[in-house]
Design an enzyme around this catalytic site. Structure first.
Site: not given
Length: 525
Positions: A86, A181, A183, A235-236, A239-241
């Site tokens: 584009c 596009h 994508e 945190s559960g 990401d943290s898990s």
């Protein structure tokens, strides 16, 4: 020695399109590492990155404006394939001797392009054929300007009635431009075109797979921290898990997870986190009950942004106190993911606006006493989930709907009180349970309940009651940038409402939020 999964890499230069991160995710889905950089990179930075190919993204600017963004000239001198999408095609055409004009009519939506010349980019790829056997491709257009003359060493590969140069190519230099596009899913063969560019034209191997990413992350963690001790705020959340599981695999008992129970979690969430990570996976977990401290700090505060800041600040205070109790901890681990890194870079360069302060990065003190370990910082959310599955985390946990960092602190409107949180937790649990029972949970992108600090008259038996109101919210979205409210069946909503009013003493009325984004945001605060 682990395999170098970054050996083949694509550089994506970002000209500001809302779809640019999607381009990067598509390249990653093809098993190839890529990074997203602002368009104004230097030749030295590109040389240092040493890409196998370069993609120029779309963007909202007009290439016909005097100071509009341009690709660094070195992009076309680096000797690697270049793919302009584009705006990226328009700037490529202009910089290499073609011509672009502002169009009277903006082309937005579905279009069918006819392939008129052979090209490595689209050879053998088609959605249909014309009467005389020429391939047709169904694509998604979104542009105002259009290329009116291509550079002299390029050929026209495909066109539409209103867009004479829908695809252009210089096969010798391996430069390609598309005016649509690839994508987005609306371009039906878009993924095949990206695969053709990345895997065939750039000759990248598929080294970027969940199992190899885990091996690489474990090796890098061990190299970075050695035998030192690491602390992580668990945190559960996803990401943290996943961060916890990667670190546990890499360094075992040298990881201590601090789980701060702030009183703003979902029903039984604290118990579930402790059971899974402590009892089932055997991680070192320090459980800190801190509900009273958070609620005390939030008392009297109605402003959503102030509440976010308070929750972030108290978390850091509690976490720091726990860290000081542990001996000899040298490293702090965080579940920062690649979009956080991109967002922070954009904020630093003034190229993006902060709509809501980001909880993960917002409040941590600049004077860090520990080194930082961020094993997910190269990964998109969908990649983090796939890695979580590979590490043995349950599907239901990894693919749960998003939950805000400040938790119920921003789902209780206005002042946060324990009574409100307790009512909201139970109402929300009923809503989610019913969604799962009706097989609707995975059909909506996010669903939750909001506590409204207003009382409403209700009738129970022979008596009247004057109790609180909650709102159910369910949305459908692809990217969370825009969203439609979910058209849940009326009988389903009726069932949820009846259960909440009958089972949660203190709630007299349930409403359903039918606002889209925009103009409303998905969360109420």
């Amino acid at each position: 020695m682990t395999e170098n999964i970054h050996k083949h890499r694509i550089l994506i230069l970002d000209f500001g399109s809302q779809y640019t991160q999607l381009v990067a995710r598509r390249v990653r889905e093809l098993g190839v590492y890529c990074e997203l950089w602002a368009w104004d990179v230097t030749e030295a930075q590109i040389r240092d990155f040493n890409p196998s190919g370069i993609i120029l993204s779309g963007g909202p600017e007009s290439t016909t404006e005097e100071n509009s963004p341009r690709a660094p000239q070195y992009v076309f001198e680096a000797g690697v394939p270049v793919f302009g999408v584009c705006y990226g095609m328009q700037t490529m055409a202009m910089q290499l001797g073609g011509h672009v004009e502002a169009s009277n009519e903006r082309e937005f939506g579905y279009a069918q392009v006819e392939v008129v010349n052979d090209s490595a980019l689209v050879r053998g790829i088609e959605d249909a054929l014309t009467a005389d056997g020429k391939p047709l491709l169904d694509v998604w257009m979104s542009h105002g300007d259009k290329v009116t003359a291509i550079p002299s060493d390029f050929v026209t590969v495909a066109s539409t009635e209103s867009c004479p140069f829908a695809i252009m190519a210089n096969e010798e230099k391996r430069f390609y431009g598309v005016q649509f596009h690839p994508e987005v899913t609306h371009t039906r063969q878009g993924m095949r075109m990206l695969e053709r560019f990345v895997r065939d034209i750039c000759q990248c191997e598929a080294l970027w797979t969940p199992a190899k990413i885990i091996d690489d992350a474990v090796a890098r963690i061990r190299e970075q921290v050695g035998d030192d001790k690491v602390i992580l705020g668990l945190s559960g959340g996803v990401d943290s898990s996943v961060t916890a599981m990667l670190l546990h695999r890499a360094i075992g008992k040298n990881l201590t997870c601090v789980f701060v129970d702030n009183g703003l979690l979902r029903l039984n969430e604290a118990e579930q986190v402790l059971d899974m990570f402590g009892d089932h996976f055997g991680l070192n977990i320090v459980h800190v009950p801190a509900e009273a401290r958070f609620l005390s700090a939030l008392a009297g505060e109605n402003d959503p942004e102030a509440k976010r800041k308070i929750i972030g600040r108290v978390f850091v205070e509690v976490f720091d106190e726990e860290a000081l109790k542990l001996e000899d901890v040298k490293w702090l681990a965080q579940g920062t993911i690649y979009p956080d890194v991109i967002e922070s870079a954009a904020s630093a360069t003034g190229k993006a606006h902060v709509i809501k302060s980001h909880h993960n990065v917002g409040g941590l003190p600049k004077e860090m006493k520990m080194g930082l370990v961020e094993p997910l910082k190269e990964l998109f959310k969908d990649e983090v989930r796939k890695i979580g599955l590979e590490l043995g985390l349950p599907y239901d946990m990894l693919y749960r709907h998003p939950f805000p960092g400040p938790g119920l602190g921003v789902r209780v409107l206005g002042e946060v009180k324990k009574e409100y949180c307790d009512l909201l937790r139970r109402a929300d649990a009923i809503f989610i349970e019913e969604l799962r029972k009706a097989d609707l949970y995975d059909k909506v992108s996010q669903a939750f309940t909001v506590f409204l600090p207003v009382r409403s008259v209700g009738v129970m038996g022979d008596g009247r009651k004057y109790d609180w109101v909650v709102s159910l919210r369910a949305v459908e979205t692809i990217d969370f940038m825009t969203a439609h409210w979910a058209h849940l069946p009326y009988d389903f909503l009726g069932r949820v409402s009846n259960r909440i009013i009958n089972e949660v003493n203190g709630i007299s009325r349930v409403v359903y939020d039918i606002s889209g984004k925009p103009p409303a945001t998905i969360e109420w605060e």
